[in-house]
Design a protein around this motif. Structure first.
Motif, PDB file in Angstrom:
ATOM      1  N   UNK A 202      20.181 -31.492  -9.586  1.00 22.41           N
ATOM      2  CA  UNK A 202      20.340 -30.117  -9.118  1.00 22.41           C
ATOM      3  C   UNK A 202      21.278 -29.337 -10.026  1.00 22.41           C
ATOM      4  N   UNK A 203      22.404 -29.949 -10.376  1.00 28.06           N
ATOM      5  CA  UNK A 203      23.394 -29.273 -11.216  1.00 28.06           C
ATOM      6  C   UNK A 203      22.801 -28.856 -12.554  1.00 28.06           C
ATOM      7  N   UNK A 283      19.989 -28.769  -2.385  1.00 23.96           N
ATOM      8  CA  UNK A 283      21.387 -28.975  -2.771  1.00 23.96           C
ATOM      9  C   UNK A 283      21.950 -27.736  -3.447  1.00 23.96           C
ATOM     10  N   UNK A 284      23.262 -27.583  -3.337  1.00 26.23           N
ATOM     11  CA  UNK A 284      23.960 -26.464  -3.971  1.00 26.23           C
ATOM     12  C   UNK A 284      24.486 -26.920  -5.330  1.00 26.23           C
ATOM     13  N   UNK A 285      24.067 -26.282  -6.407  1.00 25.09           N
ATOM     14  CA  UNK A 285      24.493 -26.714  -7.748  1.00 25.09           C
ATOM     15  C   UNK A 285      26.008 -26.710  -7.884  1.00 25.09           C
ATOM     16  N   UNK A 286      26.517 -27.816  -8.379  1.00 22.05           N
ATOM     17  CA  UNK A 286      27.956 -27.993  -8.584  1.00 22.05           C
ATOM     18  C   UNK A 286      28.730 -27.801  -7.276  1.00 22.05           C
ATOM     19  N   UNK A 287      28.021 -27.966  -6.142  1.00 19.55           N
ATOM     20  CA  UNK A 287      28.672 -27.933  -4.842  1.00 19.55           C
ATOM     21  C   UNK A 287      29.030 -26.568  -4.321  1.00 19.55           C
ATOM     22  N   UNK A 288      28.493 -25.520  -4.892  1.00 23.81           N
ATOM     23  CA  UNK A 288      28.882 -24.186  -4.457  1.00 23.81           C
ATOM     24  C   UNK A 288      27.722 -23.204  -4.597  1.00 23.81           C
ATOM     25  N   UNK A 289      27.821 -22.099  -3.877  1.00 25.68           N
ATOM     26  CA  UNK A 289      26.836 -21.035  -4.027  1.00 25.68           C
ATOM     27  C   UNK A 289      25.520 -21.330  -3.340  1.00 25.68           C
ATOM     28  N   UNK A 290      24.484 -20.592  -3.745  1.00 27.58           N
ATOM     29  CA  UNK A 290      23.170 -20.702  -3.129  1.00 27.58           C
ATOM     30  C   UNK A 290      22.487 -22.009  -3.538  1.00 27.58           C
ATOM     31  N   UNK A 291      21.610 -22.526  -2.680  1.00 28.52           N
ATOM     32  CA  UNK A 291      20.845 -23.736  -3.037  1.00 28.52           C
ATOM     33  C   UNK A 291      19.975 -23.483  -4.275  1.00 28.52           C
ATOM     34  N   UNK A 292      19.573 -24.561  -4.905  1.00 28.55           N
ATOM     35  CA  UNK A 292      18.771 -24.445  -6.121  1.00 28.55           C
ATOM     36  C   UNK A 292      17.480 -23.675  -5.860  1.00 28.55           C
ATOM     37  N   UNK A 293      16.820 -23.927  -4.730  1.00 24.88           N
ATOM     38  CA  UNK A 293      15.557 -23.242  -4.451  1.00 24.88           C
ATOM     39  C   UNK A 293      15.739 -21.730  -4.471  1.00 24.88           C
TER      40      UNK A 293
END
Length: 447
Positions: A202-203, A283-293
């Motif tokens: 995801x990241x 999942x949220x990239x790098x654990x923050x913000x909007x999900x990858x989708x």
């Protein structure tokens, strides 16, 4: 106590045992064989597409052809309008021969030959450019249409990776693509990431989305990213896998061979196949913000993926005939009519762990567990299909069959070799017709 790892139950196993078809095929071929199940491939492909639809993400699934050489799977991909991931001129030729359109191919692999690059460009395939010198050769191609490329990024989280370009090389590659004008169509970015963890995929995918936005400033198309494969297959139940890991040791293997848990493929995965794709997208990239989708949708970026093993989950098994059994003090050595070259995990300092099943021509009563490793027909001491002392329900006999389950993903033919002039195992396609199982040879065009 015998160490076991039963695979998830498959209702087809009992049906095949009841029909006697496997024994008929073993008799006809006079050696080991693999059977493949294209309908299972269809179902796995549909599951990945459903995961994309549920996330409202525009995406494309490419079958990673290296996972199995059977023509049947490429034919099903072509029929379903899916793409195929190839890494050699031979794989490209095979895909085209079985109906895959050039524009539905993605060409991966390191340091591609100029011959492969030229053929891919002529057929309109998408080329994942791995290095600056490969881009040199792409730009030097004389083709009647723009060459479609992705630029592969080096994965910072895996510094030992041999794939991809670092940030400086990518910046230079982007500038060169922009300067090339109509000769190149730079469609986006890709990466090659080892392992099955969700968050790193995801990241890195989110990083590629950001790169697409930067590339568009240079006037490049940059509207898609490829996240490769890395979607695990769940071979066995969680409790059986954990028990295996907790208890296995040298006494469970012929010659007291030892394996660390890290040597094994993760034969149980709580998030596998299309569910792993769902997890990557959620999942949220790098654990923050909007999900990858959401980031993909907002940026107008298409997601490409190249599963191999995950599209082949449950799509075939490998069958060997027992040639003889040798009794040792506390276990046996079963020798079959093939070699471990036809069960590829054994040649990667590891072991293919799902228990093989024992099939007899006539029902035999269980006589208590008979532990035995499984050796191949070659004259190499290391030629074992199973170093582990498998707990068979009784002592195997000459003429019995051993069926290794769920081997279509990489196991069947990654390392097959006609060592000792033994024939390569035949591949047969099983399908239902008129309410019964039928079979045919898997056809490949002559070279």
């Amino acid at each position: 106590m015998a160490l076991t790892l039963p695979a998830h139950p498959d209702p087809l196993d009992e049906e095949l045992a009841a029909t006697g078809l496997l024994h008929d095929l073993a008799h006809a071929f006079g050696g080991p064989f693999h059977y493949v199940l294209p309908e299972r491939f269809d179902a796995n492909l549909a599951a990945f597409r459903t995961a994309l639809d549920e996330a409202a993400v525009e995406g494309r699934v490419y079958f990673a052809k290296k996972a199995n050489k059977a023509a049947a799977f490429v034919e099903r991909a072509a029929r379903a309008g899916a793409g195929v991931d190839v890494a050699s001129h031979g794989e490209l030729r095979e895909a085209l021969a079985h109906g895959v359109r050039g524009e539905d191919l993605v060409v991966t692999g390191p340091a591609k030959s100029t011959r492969l690059l030229g053929a891919a460009a002529l057929h309109g395939a998408l080329i994942a450019v791995d290095a600056p010198d490969e881009l040199d050769r792409v730009l030097a191609l004389d083709t009647p249409r723009p060459v479609r490329v992705l630029l592969r990024r080096f994965p910072p989280a895996q510094p030992k990776s041999r794939f991809g370009m670092d940030d400086r090389q990518l910046e230079d590659a982007l500038a060169r693509c922009a300067q090339a004008g109509e000769r190149v169509r730079m469609e986006g970015f890709s990466f090659h990431l080892s392992g099955y963890a969700v968050q790193p995929r995801t990241d890195l995918a989110a990083d590629l989305v950001a790169l697409c936005l930067r590339a568009r400033v240079l006037g490049l198309q940059a509207d898609r990213i490829s996240i490769g494969g890395g979607f695990a297959v769940d071979y066995a139940p969680a409790d059986a896998w954990q028990t295996f890991l907790d208890t296995q040791g040298p006494d469970d293997y012929h010659a007291r061979k030892s394996f660390a848990a890290s040597d094994f493929y993760p034969y149980h995965s709580p998030v596998a196949g299309a569910d792993a794709l769902r997890a990557v997208l959620a999942a949220r990239p790098h654990g923050t913000g909007a999900p990858l989708a959401q980031r993909l949708r907002e940026a107008g970026v298409m997601l490409l993926l190249e599963p191999g093993r995950a599209l082949l989950d449950g799509a075939g098994s490998s069958v060997f005939t027992v040639q003889g059994v040798k009794d040792r003090a506390d276990y046996g050595i079963v020798t079959v009519d093939g070699t471990s070259l036809s069960l590829s995990e054994q040649w990667f300092a590891s072991e293919y762990l799902p228990d093989p099943t024992l099939h007899s021509t006539a029902p035999q009563p269980a006589a208590g567990p008979y532990r035995a490793c499984v050796g191949g027909a070659s004259c190499l001491d290391s030629d074992l299909l199973s170093w582990r002392k498998i707990a068979f329900p009784r002592r195997p006999r000459s003429g019995d069959l051993l069926v290794y389950p769920n081997t279509a993903g990489y196991q069947m033919d990654s390392n097959e070799s006609p060592f000792h002039d033994l024939p390569l195992p035949a591949k047969v396609v099983l399908h239902r017709e008129g309410g019964r199982l039928r079979w045919r040879f898997d056809h490949r065009p002559a070279c």
